[in-house]
Design a protein around this motif. Structure first.
Motif, short mmCIF file in Angstrom:
data_model
loop_
_atom_site.label_atom_id
_atom_site.label_comp_id
_atom_site.label_asym_id
_atom_site.label_seq_id
_atom_site.Cartn_x
_atom_site.Cartn_y
_atom_site.Cartn_z
N GLN A 136 -6.61 -4.89 -7.17
CA GLN A 136 -5.83 -3.70 -6.90
C GLN A 136 -6.84 -2.55 -6.88
OE1 GLN A 136 -2.58 -3.16 -9.68
NE2 GLN A 136 -2.30 -5.37 -9.89
N TYR A 137 -6.75 -1.71 -5.87
CA TYR A 137 -7.71 -0.61 -5.79
C TYR A 137 -7.07 0.65 -5.25
CZ TYR A 137 -8.09 -2.36 -0.95
OH TYR A 137 -7.81 -2.78 0.33
N LEU A 138 -7.73 1.75 -5.52
CA LEU A 138 -7.34 3.02 -4.94
C LEU A 138 -8.50 3.53 -4.11
CD1 LEU A 138 -9.03 5.28 -6.75
CD2 LEU A 138 -7.21 4.84 -8.38
N SER B 253 0.82 -1.21 0.00
CA SER B 253 0.00 0.00 0.00
C SER B 253 0.85 1.25 0.00
CB SER B 253 -0.93 0.02 1.22
OG SER B 253 -1.86 -1.01 1.17
N VAL C 251 -5.08 10.33 -7.72
CA VAL C 251 -4.54 9.81 -6.46
C VAL C 251 -3.02 9.87 -6.47
CG1 VAL C 251 -4.28 7.74 -5.04
CG2 VAL C 251 -6.53 8.37 -5.93
N GLN C 252 -2.38 9.51 -7.58
CA GLN C 252 -0.92 9.56 -7.66
C GLN C 252 -0.41 10.98 -7.53
OE1 GLN C 252 -0.15 7.51 -11.37
NE2 GLN C 252 0.31 5.59 -10.31
N HIS D 79 -13.79 3.47 -2.57
CA HIS D 79 -12.81 2.57 -3.18
C HIS D 79 -13.15 2.39 -4.66
CE1 HIS D 79 -11.96 1.42 1.00
NE2 HIS D 79 -10.89 0.77 0.55
N TYR E 286 -3.35 3.69 -2.52
CA TYR E 286 -3.40 2.70 -3.60
C TYR E 286 -2.86 1.40 -3.03
CZ TYR E 286 -1.88 0.30 -7.87
OH TYR E 286 -1.68 -0.62 -8.86
N LEU F 144 -6.70 7.22 -11.10
CA LEU F 144 -5.35 6.84 -10.67
C LEU F 144 -4.41 8.03 -10.76
CD1 LEU F 144 -3.36 4.71 -9.74
CD2 LEU F 144 -3.04 4.05 -12.13
#
Length: 288
Positions: free
Chosen positions: A89-91, A4, A128-129, A46, A26, A125
């Motif tokens: 796989q999740y964010l 994570s 979040v990144q 999520h 993530y 994504l």
């Protein structure tokens, strides 16, 4: 186990009390990795980027995969687990604030409808990144994080609103059906439109919009009509006093009931009962 990347925020609340970011992250989960049963102190959205998993809330289980997501509400017991063969796989983003509940319901998400689908995984994504790798500080950092949170919500809201019309109509019909069932089961109580909306899990304004679209009336008018139709049955089939019938149909005040009845039917409850009895007697006379 899981790998994570997480970032937590401690100062957002003092600046943005209506809606603020608590954390985001993530995760790459291993087979069967799970979290819970547990309750969370804030809202969490999520979104599944790859793989599969299950989400348990109350007595319901949702099988979720890529391009689907789920909502966790504060103080609600939940459990979620990665698939054994294709672990997900999740964010996620965690958020809170005085307007958080209203926002989720306006987007169509709630305890009763906690899942969604969206094709904007790459955009989510990137959002979040951008937060995870952000190196700003001070007020610039807080404002950037706030803007990215709104971008996240905007992306999901856009994709939900553009899902096929059949799905949307089915969801709208579900809300109205649930509201109608609630009215039918609780009309004798002193319920209001706000109570119905809270039970269904959407805002009062959205409930009104759905009723006008599907039922061609307002929730309040439907509730009143249903109560008065039950009152007409009681006046016809029983000898209960008008005041008692008022209470049986959700009216605490008999005068308010009589006024509503006259406005809706065109006569008082006593006049309706008298006319109905005369009509019944006339019918019996002609059948003999």
């Amino acid at each position: 186990m899981e790998k994570s990347w997480v970032k937590k925020f401690e100062e957002q609340e003092q600046w943005f009390r209506e809606l603020f970011l608590c954390h985001c992250g993530y995760s790459i989960c291993e087979s069967g990795h799970h979290f819970g049963p547990a309750v969370r102190p804030n809202y969490i959205l999520h979104y599944v980027l790859e793989g599969k998993g299950t989400y348990h809330i109350g007595n319901r289980t949702y099988e979720l995969e890529k391009e689907e997501g789920f909502l966790i509400e504060p103080n609600v017991m939940t459990f979620y687990q990665a698939d054994e063969q294709q672990p997900w796989q999740y964010l996620w983003i965690g958020f809170q604030g005085s307007r958080a509940d209203k926002l989720m319901r306006e987007m169509g998400l709630s305890y009763r409808v906690p899942t969604f689908s969206s094709g904007c995984g790459e955009e989510l994504l990137r959002i979040v990144q951008s937060v995870l790798h952000d190196e700003r500080d001070g007020i610039e950092q807080m404002l950037f994080h706030q803007s990215q949170m709104y971008a996240f919500f905007s992306c999901i809201a856009r994709s939900i609103s553009t899902q096929n019309s059949e799905f949307q109509m089915g969801k709208r019909n579900y809300y109205v059906q649930a509201a109608v069932e609630y009215i039918q089961n609780h009309y004798a109580q002193e319920i209001k439109v706000q109570d119905i909306a809270e039970y269904v899990g959407i805002s009062r304004s959205y409930l009104a919009t759905l009723f006008q679209s599907i039922m061609h009336t307002s929730p309040n008018a439907y509730l009143m009509n249903f109560r008065l139709s039950r009152a007409k049955e009681q006046l016809s089939l029983t000898r209960f006093p008008v005041g008692m019938i008022a209470g049986m149909c959700g009216y605490k005040d008999a005068l308010v009931f009589s006024k509503a009845f006259k406005q809706h039917v065109g006569m008082t409850p006593s006049q309706y009962r008298k006319l109905d009895r005369a009509s019944q007697n006339k019918g019996l006379y002609h059948t003999e």
